[in-house]
Design a protein around this motif. Structure first.
Motif, PDB file in Angstrom:
ATOM      1  N   ALA A  88       4.434  24.460  24.224  1.00 22.39           N
ATOM      2  CA  ALA A  88       5.943  24.137  23.827  1.00 22.39           C
ATOM      3  C   ALA A  88       6.263  23.841  22.403  1.00 22.39           C
ATOM      4  O   ALA A  88       5.392  22.914  21.910  1.00 22.39           O
ATOM      5  N   GLY A  89       6.925  24.795  21.804  1.00 23.13           N
ATOM      6  CA  GLY A  89       7.287  24.190  20.291  1.00 23.13           C
ATOM      7  C   GLY A  89       6.297  25.044  19.394  1.00 23.13           C
ATOM      8  O   GLY A  89       6.724  24.561  18.117  1.00 23.13           O
ATOM      9  N   VAL A  90       5.286  25.331  19.748  1.00 24.21           N
ATOM     10  CA  VAL A  90       4.194  25.972  18.892  1.00 24.21           C
ATOM     11  C   VAL A  90       4.238  27.339  18.640  1.00 24.21           C
ATOM     12  O   VAL A  90       4.386  28.199  19.781  1.00 24.21           O
ATOM     13  N   PRO A  91       4.330  27.936  17.421  1.00 24.20           N
ATOM     14  CA  PRO A  91       4.306  29.328  17.596  1.00 24.20           C
ATOM     15  C   PRO A  91       2.958  30.060  18.046  1.00 24.20           C
ATOM     16  O   PRO A  91       2.039  29.425  18.086  1.00 24.20           O
ATOM     17  N   ILE A  92       3.151  31.259  18.744  1.00 27.10           N
ATOM     18  CA  ILE A  92       1.986  31.630  19.267  1.00 27.10           C
ATOM     19  C   ILE A  92       0.964  32.290  18.265  1.00 27.10           C
ATOM     20  O   ILE A  92      -0.278  32.369  18.324  1.00 27.10           O
ATOM     21  N   ILE A  93       1.659  32.730  17.224  1.00 27.18           N
ATOM     22  CA  ILE A  93       0.808  33.045  15.935  1.00 27.18           C
ATOM     23  C   ILE A  93       1.335  32.698  14.647  1.00 27.18           C
ATOM     24  O   ILE A  93       2.627  32.484  14.595  1.00 27.18           O
ATOM     25  N   GLU A  94       0.507  31.946  13.903  1.00 27.47           N
ATOM     26  CA  GLU A  94       1.156  31.207  12.736  1.00 27.47           C
ATOM     27  C   GLU A  94       0.056  31.545  11.424  1.00 27.47           C
ATOM     28  O   GLU A  94      -1.182  31.633  11.672  1.00 27.47           O
ATOM     29  N   LEU A  95       0.457  31.789  10.310  1.00 25.51           N
ATOM     30  CA  LEU A  95      -0.299  32.119   9.059  1.00 25.51           C
ATOM     31  C   LEU A  95       0.342  31.141   7.904  1.00 25.51           C
ATOM     32  O   LEU A  95       1.375  30.901   7.847  1.00 25.51           O
ATOM     33  N   ARG A  96      -0.921  30.487   7.453  1.00 19.84           N
ATOM     34  CA  ARG A  96      -0.684  29.458   6.313  1.00 19.84           C
ATOM     35  C   ARG A  96      -1.524  29.600   5.226  1.00 19.84           C
ATOM     36  O   ARG A  96      -2.578  29.793   5.252  1.00 19.84           O
ATOM     37  N   GLY A  97      -0.735  29.912   3.804  1.00 22.71           N
ATOM     38  CA  GLY A  97      -1.234  30.356   2.813  1.00 22.71           C
ATOM     39  C   GLY A  97      -2.050  31.327   2.717  1.00 22.71           C
ATOM     40  O   GLY A  97      -3.280  31.342   1.838  1.00 22.71           O
ATOM     41  N   ILE A  98      -1.683  32.383   3.233  1.00 24.03           N
ATOM     42  CA  ILE A  98      -2.659  33.634   3.474  1.00 24.03           C
ATOM     43  C   ILE A  98      -2.496  34.428   2.284  1.00 24.03           C
ATOM     44  O   ILE A  98      -1.460  34.897   1.626  1.00 24.03           O
ATOM     45  N   SER A  99      -3.622  34.638   1.363  1.00 24.28           N
ATOM     46  CA  SER A  99      -3.460  35.733   0.254  1.00 24.28           C
ATOM     47  C   SER A  99      -4.659  36.773   0.515  1.00 24.28           C
ATOM     48  O   SER A  99      -5.648  36.390   1.050  1.00 24.28           O
ATOM     49  N   LYS A 100      -4.531  37.859  -0.058  1.00 23.47           N
ATOM     50  CA  LYS A 100      -5.207  39.071   0.112  1.00 23.47           C
ATOM     51  C   LYS A 100      -5.316  40.008  -1.154  1.00 23.47           C
ATOM     52  O   LYS A 100      -3.867  40.231  -1.590  1.00 23.47           O
ATOM     53  N   SER A 101      -6.394  40.288  -2.083  1.00 23.47           N
ATOM     54  CA  SER A 101      -6.335  41.239  -2.999  1.00 23.47           C
ATOM     55  C   SER A 101      -7.126  42.405  -2.722  1.00 23.47           C
ATOM     56  O   SER A 101      -8.156  42.404  -2.081  1.00 23.47           O
ATOM     57  N   PHE A 102      -6.977  43.493  -3.484  1.00 22.70           N
ATOM     58  CA  PHE A 102      -7.585  44.788  -3.354  1.00 22.70           C
ATOM     59  C   PHE A 102      -7.928  45.127  -4.976  1.00 22.70           C
ATOM     60  O   PHE A 102      -7.011  45.315  -5.748  1.00 22.70           O
ATOM     61  N   SER A 103      -8.991  45.231  -5.393  1.00 22.65           N
ATOM     62  CA  SER A 103      -9.371  45.683  -6.875  1.00 22.65           C
ATOM     63  C   SER A 103      -8.520  44.882  -7.705  1.00 22.65           C
ATOM     64  O   SER A 103      -8.133  45.503  -8.737  1.00 22.65           O
ATOM     65  N   GLY A 104      -8.392  43.777  -7.483  1.00 21.37           N
ATOM     66  CA  GLY A 104      -7.715  42.760  -8.434  1.00 21.37           C
ATOM     67  C   GLY A 104      -6.400  42.968  -8.354  1.00 21.37           C
ATOM     68  O   GLY A 104      -5.336  42.209  -8.893  1.00 21.37           O
ATOM     69  N   ALA A 105      -5.639  43.828  -7.338  1.00 24.03           N
ATOM     70  CA  ALA A 105      -4.283  43.884  -7.155  1.00 24.03           C
ATOM     71  C   ALA A 105      -3.861  42.863  -5.996  1.00 24.03           C
ATOM     72  O   ALA A 105      -4.618  43.097  -4.869  1.00 24.03           O
ATOM     73  N   ARG A 106      -3.094  41.926  -6.185  1.00 23.22           N
ATOM     74  CA  ARG A 106      -2.838  40.924  -5.168  1.00 23.22           C
ATOM     75  C   ARG A 106      -1.421  41.883  -4.119  1.00 23.22           C
ATOM     76  O   ARG A 106      -0.650  42.148  -4.438  1.00 23.22           O
ATOM     77  N   ALA A 107      -2.293  41.949  -2.758  1.00 18.71           N
ATOM     78  CA  ALA A 107      -1.426  42.682  -1.701  1.00 18.71           C
ATOM     79  C   ALA A 107      -0.674  41.310  -0.955  1.00 18.71           C
ATOM     80  O   ALA A 107       0.619  41.445  -0.502  1.00 18.71           O
ATOM     81  N   LEU A 108      -1.112  40.156  -1.047  1.00 19.17           N
ATOM     82  CA  LEU A 108      -0.619  38.982  -0.132  1.00 19.17           C
ATOM     83  C   LEU A 108      -0.565  38.051  -0.866  1.00 19.17           C
ATOM     84  O   LEU A 108      -1.704  37.577  -1.478  1.00 19.17           O
ATOM     85  N   LYS A 109       0.437  37.140  -1.275  1.00 20.31           N
ATOM     86  CA  LYS A 109       0.360  36.010  -2.116  1.00 20.31           C
ATOM     87  C   LYS A 109       0.814  34.802  -1.348  1.00 20.31           C
ATOM     88  O   LYS A 109       2.020  34.496  -1.069  1.00 20.31           O
ATOM     89  N   ASP A 110      -0.219  33.607  -0.947  1.00 23.39           N
ATOM     90  CA  ASP A 110       0.186  32.535  -0.141  1.00 23.39           C
ATOM     91  C   ASP A 110       1.236  32.631   0.850  1.00 23.39           C
ATOM     92  O   ASP A 110       2.332  31.931   0.706  1.00 23.39           O
TER      93      ASP A 110
END
Length: 510
Positions: free
Chosen positions: A7-29
């Motif tokens: 109860a009250g807890v998200p089924i899925i949660e992302l915190r501070g996720i970042s991902k880069s490809f070949s130096g290009a940032r796809a996701l930022k925090d």
């Protein structure tokens, strides 16, 4: 890990996720959360980070930084199969089905029923029949090879396969973009059922009417960042688009020229093929955009394939500038006196060679233009690639990167640029904006009008009636393999197209 919802807890949660490809940032925090029993839209332009986000959730990619939590407990999946075992199942835009296996084999491929250590074929077929019945696809034979199914049916088999994994979180990436209107309604009903079963559905779509109808929560991404999350109804469609693209949208469609009677240039006379095309008559003038309307499956796609030389045994005549032409193959269509280009329905399987580079894909239809004898002229090659990327404003890192690394909208731009490099006189478009973002759609609409202004003859099939109204000088509506209605001028409106699509009014309108 405790799998029951807390109860009250998200089924899925992302915190501070970042991902880069070949130096290009796809996701930022990125911080993001979704709750059980919710239908949650993820919105954004192509390249906004949506695909990277869902690939991290489903175990396809690993984040560079940040953490993911499933029902409050930290989770990290090394593969999609690991994610699926934990209840996270993704239906990607690029279908995962194996074309040379049967429907039943594909549905149970990750965990087939067994008997005495061997795959139980009967049990597998029964399971497939039950899952297909759940999505109202009883017409699909579990023993049929996937390669023999239409794109819409393949998409529904993919959905059945996902349901067979008993998801707690179901991610749908443009899952309705390839479907017939009937199948779309089935998916809408399915999402409602899943909601009552406390399944969380993450829904990626560029069709705002779908989002407004289905989703209770909306999250917007832009340039790899999570911009905002809000409840349905809290923001207007114009505000949502502004969040997605970071600017106001001045005009959805470019202005049309004043109505005129274009002289016929590309003429189709009594075209027939098997029982799918039945005496089609239509003309397209130079500088004219003619739309193909009608419900899905009324012969529009077959007409475009016939004109491009793909189908065999086509009857009737096709003329260009008064001269009969008979393209016997796509090669003949693109190299004839009247050059024809086709932007196909499925860019992933029909338009691109995904493992190959962006440059190779751009030049695939026009290597003869950058060659000197049997050798490719590297200078011409480089100039042609750069010109194609510039004209279509394709967002890339390097032209040598695999085209599969691009977003869906930029992949579609590569397909269009590839065919424009052949310098066609006639351009056939098969639902070219399917599954791409609003910003890229507007770029394509503008490009279509610019090409028409240059004197190209354009035949444009779209499943989106608003596009036909906004883009076309005339609209020919097909029903049961024939053109039953032609609309022009003020007569081009959604009500008239829908009426003609249902064969309510088969009278020609001007």
């Amino acid at each position: 890990m405790n799998d029951s919802p807390r109860a009250g807890v998200p089924i899925i949660e992302l915190r501070g996720i970042s991902k880069s490809f070949s130096g290009a940032r796809a996701l930022k925090d990125v911080d993001f959360a979704c709750r059980s029993g919710s239908t949650h839209a993820i919105l954004g332009e192509n390249g906004a980070g949506k695909s990277t986000l869902i690939k991290i959730m489903s175990g396809v990619l690993q984040p560079d930084t940040g953490a993911m939590y499933l029902n409050g407990q930290q989770a990290r999946f090394r593969s999609p199969s690991e994610a699926a075992k934990s209840g996270i199942v993704c239906i990607f835009q690029e279908l995962s089905l194996m074309p040379d296996l049967t429907v039943a084999d594909n549905i149970s491929i990750s965990d087939p029923p067994r008997r005495f250590g061997l795959i139980d074929g009967r049990a597998q077929r029964r399971r497939a029949e039950a899952l297909l019945a759940r999505i109202k696809c009883e017409d699909v034979n579990p023993n049929a090879l996937v390669r023999d199914l239409s794109l819409s049916r393949r998409q529904m088999v993919e959905i059945a396969k996902a349901l067979g994994m008993a998801p707690k979180v179901l991610i749908l990436d443009e899952a309705t973009s390839a479907l017939t209107s009937r199948d779309v309604e089935t998916v809408y009903g399915l999402l409602g059922d899943l909601k009552t079963e406390n399944v969380a559905s993450l829904f990626i779509s560029h069709r705002m009417h779908e989002v407004e109808r289905l989703c209770d929560t909306l999250s917007v991404f832009r340039n790899g960042s999570h911009v905002d999350t809000f409840a349905r109804g809290e923001r207007s469609p114009a505000e949502i688009v502004r969040l997605m693209i970071g600017r106001d949208v001045e005009a959805h469609f470019p202005p049309k020229p004043a109505p005129r009677q274009a002289a016929p240039y590309f003429e189709i006379e009594n075209l027939s093929w098997e029982n799918r095309l039945k005496g089609v008559n239509l003309s397209v003038g130079k500088g004219e955009i003619v739309g193909l309307g009608g419900l899905d499956g009324q012969g529009q796609k077959e007409l475009l394939l016939a004109l491009f030389g793909v189908l065999r045994g086509v009857g009737g005549q096709v003329k260009a500038a008064g001269t009969t032409i008979s393209p016997s193959s796509p090669y003949a269509a693109k190299t004839g006196r009247t050059r024809i280009a086709l932007v196909p329905e499925d860019r992933k399987t029909e338009g691109l060679m995904l493992p190959m580079s962006i440059a190779d894909n751009l030049l695939a239809a026009s290597f003869d233009k950058v060659s000197s004898g049997p050798f490719i002229d590297s200078g011409k090659e480089k100039a042609a690639v750069e010109d194609g990327i510039r004209k279509l404003q394709i967002k890339i890192n390097e032209a040598t990167d695999a085209v599969a690394t691009l977003s869906g909208g930029n992949q579609q731009k590569v397909v269009i640029a590839k065919w424009l490099m052949t310098e066609p006189d006639v351009i056939l478009l098969n639902d070219p904006t399917r599954g791409i973002d609003v910003g890229t759609k507007q770029e394509i609409y503008k490009l279509m009008r610019e090409l028409a202004d240059e004197g190209k003859a354009i035949l444009f099939y779209s499943t989106d009636y608003a596009e036909l109204v906004g883009c076309c000088d005339r609209v020919a509506v097909m029903y049961d393999g024939a053109i039953t209605t032609e609309l022009s001028g003020e007569a081009i409106n959604e009500e008239a197209i829908v009426s003609a699509s249902l064969n309510i009014n088969t009278q020609s309108a001007a």
